[in-house]
Design a protein around this motif. Structure first.
Motif, PDB file in Angstrom:
ATOM      1  N   TYR A  36       0.849  -1.175   0.000  1.00 49.69           N
ATOM      2  CA  TYR A  36       0.000   0.000   0.000  1.00 49.69           C
ATOM      3  C   TYR A  36       0.886   1.225   0.000  1.00 49.69           C
ATOM      4  O   TYR A  36       2.020   1.206   0.501  1.00 49.69           O
ATOM      5  N   LYS A  42      -2.897  11.288   4.555  1.00 46.11           N
ATOM      6  CA  LYS A  42      -3.957  10.725   3.731  1.00 46.11           C
ATOM      7  C   LYS A  42      -4.156   9.262   4.102  1.00 46.11           C
ATOM      8  O   LYS A  42      -3.394   8.698   4.886  1.00 46.11           O
ATOM      9  N   GLU A  43      -5.196   8.641   3.499  1.00 35.90           N
ATOM     10  CA  GLU A  43      -5.450   7.241   3.787  1.00 35.90           C
ATOM     11  C   GLU A  43      -4.556   6.340   2.929  1.00 35.90           C
ATOM     12  O   GLU A  43      -4.112   6.735   1.848  1.00 35.90           O
ATOM     13  N   PRO A  44      -4.306   5.108   3.381  1.00 33.38           N
ATOM     14  CA  PRO A  44      -3.551   4.157   2.551  1.00 33.38           C
ATOM     15  C   PRO A  44      -4.337   3.787   1.299  1.00 33.38           C
ATOM     16  O   PRO A  44      -5.562   3.681   1.331  1.00 33.38           O
ATOM     17  N   LEU A  87       3.717   0.821   2.632  1.00 30.12           N
ATOM     18  CA  LEU A  87       3.323  -0.090   3.701  1.00 30.12           C
ATOM     19  C   LEU A  87       3.237  -1.516   3.164  1.00 30.12           C
ATOM     20  O   LEU A  87       2.542  -1.779   2.176  1.00 30.12           O
ATOM     21  N   GLN A  97     -10.872 -11.108   6.607  1.00 28.95           N
ATOM     22  CA  GLN A  97      -9.522 -10.591   6.506  1.00 28.95           C
ATOM     23  C   GLN A  97      -8.996 -10.245   7.886  1.00 28.95           C
ATOM     24  O   GLN A  97      -9.741  -9.923   8.787  1.00 28.95           O
ATOM     25  N   PHE A  99      -5.788  -8.067   8.231  1.00 28.35           N
ATOM     26  CA  PHE A  99      -4.651  -7.417   7.615  1.00 28.35           C
ATOM     27  C   PHE A  99      -3.692  -6.916   8.684  1.00 28.35           C
ATOM     28  O   PHE A  99      -4.093  -6.206   9.589  1.00 28.35           O
ATOM     29  N   PHE A 101      -0.378  -4.628   9.010  1.00 27.57           N
ATOM     30  CA  PHE A 101       0.438  -3.653   8.305  1.00 27.57           C
ATOM     31  C   PHE A 101       1.812  -3.560   8.954  1.00 27.57           C
ATOM     32  O   PHE A 101       1.941  -3.592  10.179  1.00 27.57           O
ATOM     33  N   GLY A 102       2.828  -3.407   8.119  1.00 28.48           N
ATOM     34  CA  GLY A 102       4.136  -3.055   8.646  1.00 28.48           C
ATOM     35  C   GLY A 102       4.165  -1.585   9.013  1.00 28.48           C
ATOM     36  O   GLY A 102       3.210  -0.842   8.740  1.00 28.48           O
TER      37      GLY A 102
ATOM     38  N   SER B  33     -14.156  -2.606   7.972  1.00 24.39           N
ATOM     39  CA  SER B  33     -13.079  -2.873   8.927  1.00 24.39           C
ATOM     40  C   SER B  33     -12.605  -1.557   9.515  1.00 24.39           C
ATOM     41  O   SER B  33     -12.614  -0.530   8.825  1.00 24.39           O
ATOM     42  N   TYR B  35      -9.411   0.431  11.667  1.00 17.11           N
ATOM     43  CA  TYR B  35      -7.995   0.396  11.986  1.00 17.11           C
ATOM     44  C   TYR B  35      -7.646   1.615  12.832  1.00 17.11           C
ATOM     45  O   TYR B  35      -8.238   2.683  12.680  1.00 17.11           O
ATOM     46  N   PRO B  43      -1.190   1.131  10.131  1.00 17.10           N
ATOM     47  CA  PRO B  43      -2.511   0.887  10.728  1.00 17.10           C
ATOM     48  C   PRO B  43      -2.558  -0.455  11.441  1.00 17.10           C
ATOM     49  O   PRO B  43      -1.945  -1.422  10.991  1.00 17.10           O
ATOM     50  N   LEU B  88      -5.058   8.255  14.307  1.00 21.31           N
ATOM     51  CA  LEU B  88      -5.940   8.351  13.145  1.00 21.31           C
ATOM     52  C   LEU B  88      -6.741   7.045  13.075  1.00 21.31           C
ATOM     53  O   LEU B  88      -6.145   5.956  13.070  1.00 21.31           O
ATOM     54  N   LEU B  90      -9.065   4.735  10.923  1.00 24.93           N
ATOM     55  CA  LEU B  90      -9.397   4.507   9.521  1.00 24.93           C
ATOM     56  C   LEU B  90     -10.461   3.439   9.392  1.00 24.93           C
ATOM     57  O   LEU B  90     -10.427   2.418  10.079  1.00 24.93           O
ATOM     58  N   SER B  94     -15.154  -3.220   1.956  1.00 25.59           N
ATOM     59  CA  SER B  94     -14.904  -4.222   0.926  1.00 25.59           C
ATOM     60  C   SER B  94     -16.195  -4.992   0.682  1.00 25.59           C
ATOM     61  O   SER B  94     -17.196  -4.779   1.361  1.00 25.59           O
ATOM     62  N   GLN B 102      -9.785  -3.739  -0.409  1.00 20.79           N
ATOM     63  CA  GLN B 102     -10.449  -2.828   0.508  1.00 20.79           C
ATOM     64  C   GLN B 102     -10.077  -1.387   0.176  1.00 20.79           C
ATOM     65  O   GLN B 102      -8.981  -1.105  -0.271  1.00 20.79           O
ATOM     66  N   PHE B 104      -9.995   2.506   1.737  1.00 20.97           N
ATOM     67  CA  PHE B 104      -9.966   3.238   2.990  1.00 20.97           C
ATOM     68  C   PHE B 104     -10.667   4.583   2.866  1.00 20.97           C
ATOM     69  O   PHE B 104     -10.620   5.237   1.819  1.00 20.97           O
ATOM     70  N   GLY B 105     -11.278   4.999   3.968  1.00 16.36           N
ATOM     71  CA  GLY B 105     -11.787   6.358   4.079  1.00 16.36           C
ATOM     72  C   GLY B 105     -10.660   7.284   4.515  1.00 16.36           C
ATOM     73  O   GLY B 105      -9.558   6.830   4.829  1.00 16.36           O
ATOM     74  N   PRO B 106     -10.951   8.590   4.553  1.00 12.66           N
ATOM     75  CA  PRO B 106      -9.911   9.574   4.891  1.00 12.66           C
ATOM     76  C   PRO B 106      -9.518   9.563   6.363  1.00 12.66           C
ATOM     77  O   PRO B 106      -8.506  10.138   6.731  1.00 12.66           O
ATOM     78  N   ARG B 109      -9.235  11.921  12.851  1.00 13.32           N
ATOM     79  CA  ARG B 109      -8.063  12.153  13.703  1.00 13.32           C
ATOM     80  C   ARG B 109      -8.556  12.482  15.114  1.00 13.32           C
ATOM     81  O   ARG B 109      -9.223  13.485  15.314  1.00 13.32           O
TER      82      ARG B 109
END
Lengths: 111, 113
Positions: A36, A42-44, A87, A97, A99, A101-102, B33, B35, B43, B88, B90, B94, B102, B104-106, B109
């Motif tokens: 990602y 911003k979002e991933p 990421l 799922q 997931f 993330f690193g 989902s 995060y 995340p 943040l 998130l 999906s 999937q 993601f939304g913005p 915060r």
């Protein structure tokens, strides 16, 4: 040991350079793998999935080595717009799922 | 085609308070989902909702709870806020059977003082 580890970065490279990111994961039962991209604040966003046979999308090449539990991303001819955090993501779930993330590796491409 | 939306965009709370964050999935998606992303980290998966039930959960305490509504939108609730909950948040949506793709939304915060 963390489930997903990445090069700590940051990577500062000139435009046109080739840069490689490395990622390792600890859970051998991991099902699927992704890279990602996340821009600052911003979002991933999904850059690409990673397959055992390797896959390429333009200037981007991803490789997976299940035996070594290692994932890589190669960016050729880097552009200023490639500056972002990359990421590494591992999906532990085979139903739904999970997931993981690193921590991400930040790339700055310099003019 | 509306993407994933989240509200509010920013929020400031004090320790001990409770907060509710909201997410509307991308049109046509039925799985949501949540995060948590702390500064400088990737995340971390909190939980996933499908058919109004929590289907998977990450390593988060019971202070974190959620809900999914019949229209697939979702809420994340956090009780007894701690300073460490500042992050943040998130939401990703999906489609069942295609959960690996999937969006993601913005994010929201949250700052806890």
């Amino acid at each position: 040991r963390k489930e997903v580890e990445q090069d700590p970065g940051p990577f500062n490279v000139p435009e046109g350079a080739t840069v490689a990111f490395n990622c390792t994961y600890s859970n051998s039962a991991s099902q699927s793998f992704f890279w990602y991209r996340q821009d600052c604040r911003k979002e991933p966003k999904l850059l690409m999935s990673v397959y055992s046979s390797g896959n390429e999308d333009g200037r981007f090449t991803a490789q997976l080595n299940r035996a070594s539990q290692y994932i890589s991303l190669l960016i050729r001819d880097s552009k200023l717009s490639d500056s972002a955090t990359y990421l590494c993501v591992v999906n532990l779930g085979n139903y739904g799922q999970n997931f993981v993330f690193g921590p991400g590796t930040r790339l700055s491409v310099l003019p | 085609d509306a993407g994933v939306t989240q509200s509010p965009t920013h929020l400031i709370k004090t320790r001990g308070q409770q907060v509710t964050l909201r997410c509307s999935p991308k049109s046509g998606h039925d799985t949501v989902s949540w995060y948590q992303q702390a500064l400088g980290q990737g995340p971390q998966f909190i939980f996933q909702y499908y058919e109004e039930e929590e289907r998977q959960r990450g390593n988060f305490p019971d202070r974190f709870s959620g809900h999914q509504f019949p229209n697939y939108s979702s809420e994340l609730n956090v009780n007894a806020l701690l300073l460490g909950d500042s992050a943040l948040y998130l939401c990703a949506s999906s489609l069942a059977g295609f959960q690996e793709t999937q969006y993601f939304g913005p994010g929201t915060r949250l700052l806890v003082l």
